[in-house]
Design an enzyme around this catalytic site. Structure first.
Site, short mmCIF file in Angstrom:
data_model
loop_
_atom_site.label_atom_id
_atom_site.label_comp_id
_atom_site.label_asym_id
_atom_site.label_seq_id
_atom_site.Cartn_x
_atom_site.Cartn_y
_atom_site.Cartn_z
N LYS A 1 0.84 -1.20 0.00
CA LYS A 1 0.00 0.00 0.00
C LYS A 1 0.88 1.26 0.00
CE LYS A 1 -3.41 2.40 2.80
NZ LYS A 1 -4.15 2.43 4.05
N GLU B 1 10.79 -4.62 4.05
CA GLU B 1 10.86 -6.01 3.61
C GLU B 1 10.51 -6.15 2.12
OE1 GLU B 1 9.29 -4.84 6.24
OE2 GLU B 1 9.54 -6.14 7.99
N GLY C 1 -4.51 -1.82 5.45
CA GLY C 1 -3.75 -2.97 4.95
C GLY C 1 -4.39 -4.30 5.32
N ARG C 2 -4.79 -4.45 6.59
CA ARG C 2 -5.32 -5.75 7.04
C ARG C 2 -6.77 -5.97 6.60
NH1 ARG C 2 -3.88 -2.21 10.79
NH2 ARG C 2 -5.39 -1.31 12.22
N GLU D 1 -3.51 -6.13 15.44
CA GLU D 1 -3.06 -4.82 14.95
C GLU D 1 -4.22 -3.82 15.05
OE1 GLU D 1 -1.73 -3.98 10.73
OE2 GLU D 1 0.23 -3.89 11.67
N HIS E 1 -2.85 -32.80 20.13
CA HIS E 1 -1.70 -33.53 20.65
C HIS E 1 -0.63 -32.57 21.14
CE1 HIS E 1 -3.38 -37.32 19.19
NE2 HIS E 1 -3.89 -36.55 18.25
N LYS F 1 10.16 0.43 13.53
CA LYS F 1 10.73 0.67 12.18
C LYS F 1 11.81 1.74 12.26
CE LYS F 1 6.41 -0.29 9.73
NZ LYS F 1 5.35 0.29 8.91
O1 F6P Z 1 3.87 -2.32 9.64
C1 F6P Z 1 2.53 -2.63 9.65
C2 F6P Z 1 1.93 -2.45 8.30
O2 F6P Z 1 1.82 -1.10 8.05
C3 F6P Z 1 0.58 -3.15 8.17
O3 F6P Z 1 -0.45 -2.43 8.69
C4 F6P Z 1 0.52 -3.39 6.70
O4 F6P Z 1 -0.43 -4.34 6.36
C5 F6P Z 1 1.93 -3.83 6.42
O5 F6P Z 1 2.74 -3.03 7.28
C6 F6P Z 1 2.39 -3.69 5.00
O6 F6P Z 1 2.31 -2.37 4.55
P1 F6P Z 1 2.39 -2.01 3.03
O7 F6P Z 1 1.26 -2.64 2.33
O8 F6P Z 1 2.31 -0.51 2.99
O9 F6P Z 1 3.71 -2.51 2.51
#
Ligand code: F6P
Length: 544
Positions: free
Chosen positions: A204, A210, A265-266, A351, A382, A510
């Site tokens: 987003k 990452e 995002g979620r 979150e 188990h 971050k």
């Molecule tokens: O760090 C949390 C977050 O902002 C989430 O809310 C989001 O889903 C995820 O990182 C990934 O964010 P993006 O889609 O901006 O890469």
């Protein structure tokens, strides 16, 4: 902003505390015996799902008081506000309009809906062309594999849908890379050919460490495998609300699908973020997935509170967290393909509702979102079910049970269903010390030994659990299930008076991550770090 209702100051709060106190000693088994219609009366139906909440420490009076609490927290108005696109995310000044992403008309949100429709058309084009084998890579070979690079909401939803709906897969294989650990990308690329691979860069913000790191490595891999700069357009697509950053990365406009700031995002699997799973299951099935969620939205909007499934699940959450002191919630899908559901729900609920101040910034004097955890199928039996049955922590549980299987192996599936039903019953009925002792005596044990062992075999029962069933795990029912939990999360946030749509708590880590990276590259800390952190960095440096 109107004053935020404070849960502990609502008129019914103290009343409910007293009711809860009286129910702590109640026997659910006895309630089931004394109320022959309880199982039916404590079951709700919506959008192809059934929720049986008859095995909770709840009677009619408690339920009524909780519904009253929801009224006092102005939950009906909040639901209407959510669906109408009010600016409920007050710390980021935006609405949360994930429901519009699965709607079939826009109502008063016409212009936003037009953008949704256009994005759907674009998704459909990519999904259809890929599944028809019409897209080719730099060597002219047909694209056979898609790798979604994203994390959090840009990974968990599409990954879950892709895994859960494997029986609906078409010809394209979808893979997921999220972790900045190079092993994630490396392991995925091991089995892929660059010339037949398409990367979907899903972010987003297009700023996530990452995702950007993995995307750069993926681009390098593509080039090292023979693609020229001009060829890259055949292998990279971006889903983002930051089109400029995607362009700076080198993704042409025609390969970018949009997202908007009013989609969290979620909550974004319904948007172009879900492109990879739409490709995996094909467009028609993705539309059914949206339709299932829309059916749950319709129920959420129109059902009275007492019959409203997300509302009832939220009231149960608040009931246990705030009146019984539960600090966790366990989700137990009895379907192997829902293995990723707990991961998805962890982000959705923790979150969203892992907050300690209310919408007005006031520190709360009660607990909010519990820890969510869980695992699929009988494996947990188990492992951690021991604690569910005999531990000292209360773990309210959701069993999720599709009643049929896509495998064709109905005999084996029957065992899975039996295990689910048995675990739900076992949590409820438990076993007294006397019962344990009798069964030991029946097995031939002597009186003294049986008396000694019986306490270890006894189980208190009365462990609250819901069972959510569906005819089968299909695009519609999966859509409804995810929307159900989204709305449950929202209702709990309203009751707690918190904003479920921001996530400021992830930001500081971050920032510190960037500082630490600088120190690892040799920058001087000038005393800005604590000594424990400096020692760890030193330990790493010594190994390089
Ligand atoms: O760090 C949390 C977050 O902002 C989430 O809310 C989001 O889903 C995820 O990182 C990934 O964010 P993006 O889609 O901006 O890469």
């Amino acid at each position: 902003m109107p004053a935020t209702p404070v849960l502990s100051q609502l008129p019914s709060y103290e009343v409910i505390k007293t009711i809860a106190q009286s129910l702590k000693a109640v026997s659910v088994v006895r309630m089931l015996e004394q109320e022959p219609n309880r199982a039916a009366e404590f079951t709700l139906t919506a959008a192809g799902l059934q929720l049986d909440y008859s095995k909770h420490l709840l009677d009619v009076q408690a339920r009524q008081a909780l519904l009253q609490l929801a009224e006092e927290a102005k939950l009906p108005a909040a639901i209407a506000g959510l669906l109408a696109g009010e600016e409920l995310n007050n710390t980021e000044q935006r609405p949360a309009l994930h429901t519009l992403l699965r709607a079939s008309s826009g109502g008063s949100l016409g212009s936003k809906f037009d953008e949704v429709v256009a994005a759907r058309a674009s998704m459909r084009q990519w999904a259809d062309q890929l599944n028809a084998g019409e897209l080719r890579g730099f060597s002219g070979s047909v694209i056979t594999d898609v790798v979604n690079i994203g994390i959090g909401g840009s990974d968990l939803g599409p990954r879950l849908v892709t895994e859960a709906l494997r029986p609906f897969h078409g010809s394209v294989a979808c893979h997921y890379v999220a972790n900045v650990d190079p092993a994630d990308l490396q392991n995925t690329l091991l089995n892929l050919q660059a010339e037949t691979t398409l990367f979907i860069l899903c972010s987003k913000s297009f700023r996530t460490e990452e995702t950007l790191t993995n995307s750069l490595v993926a681009r390098e891999w593509m080039k090292q495998s023979g693609a020229t700069d001009a060829d890259l357009n055949k292998h990279f697509v971006a889903i983002t609300s930051n089109l400029q950053a995607a362009a700076d990365f080198g993704i042409p406009e025609k390969n970018c699908l949009p997202l908007w700031d009013w989609v969290g995002g979620r909550y974004s699997v319904w948007s172009a973020i879900g492109l990879s799973c739409a490709i995996a299951i094909g467009w028609e099935n993705f539309e059914l997935f949206l339709a299932g969620a829309a059916a749950m939205d319709e129920h959420f909007q129109s059902a009275p509170l007492a019959e409203n499934m997300p509302v009832m699940m939220s009231l149960l959450e608040v009931w246990y967290v705030n009146f019984f002191g539960a600090n966790n919630h366990v989700v137990l899908p009895y379907d192997h393909s829902l293995q990723k559901l707990p991961d998805f729900l962890q982000q959705l609920t923790m979150e969203s509702n892992g907050k300690r101040v209310n919408k007005s910034g006031v520190l709360l004097d009660y607990h909010t979102g519990p820890v969510l955890w869980g695992s699929a199928g009988t494996m947990g039996q188990h492992s951690f079910h021991q604690l569910l049955h005999q531990g000292t922590q209360q773990c309210p549980a959701d069993f999720i049970l599709p009643l049929t299987t896509h495998t064709g192996m109905t005999e084996q599936h029957r065992r899975l269903v039996a295990n689910c039903i048995a675990q739900s019953r076992t949590m409820t009925v438990g076993r007294s010390i006397d019962e344990a002792k009798s069964s030991l005596l029946e097995r031939g044990m002597d009186e003294a030994s049986a008396g000694e062992l019986a306490p270890h075999l006894s189980m208190p029962g009365n462990r609250p659990n819901s069972v959510i069933t569906m005819a089968s795990l299909a695009p519609q029912t999966l859509g409804a299930l995810l929307a159900l939990y989204e709305h449950r999360t929202f209702c709990s946030a309203v009751l707690w008076g918190i904003n479920p749509f921001d996530q400021w708590g992830v930001e500081l880590g971050k920032e510190i991550g960037v500082q630490v990276l600088g120190l690892m590259a040799g920058e001087s800390s000038s005393g800005s770090m604590d000594t424990a952190t400096e020692r760890l960095i030193g330990e790493w440096l010594a190994e390089q």
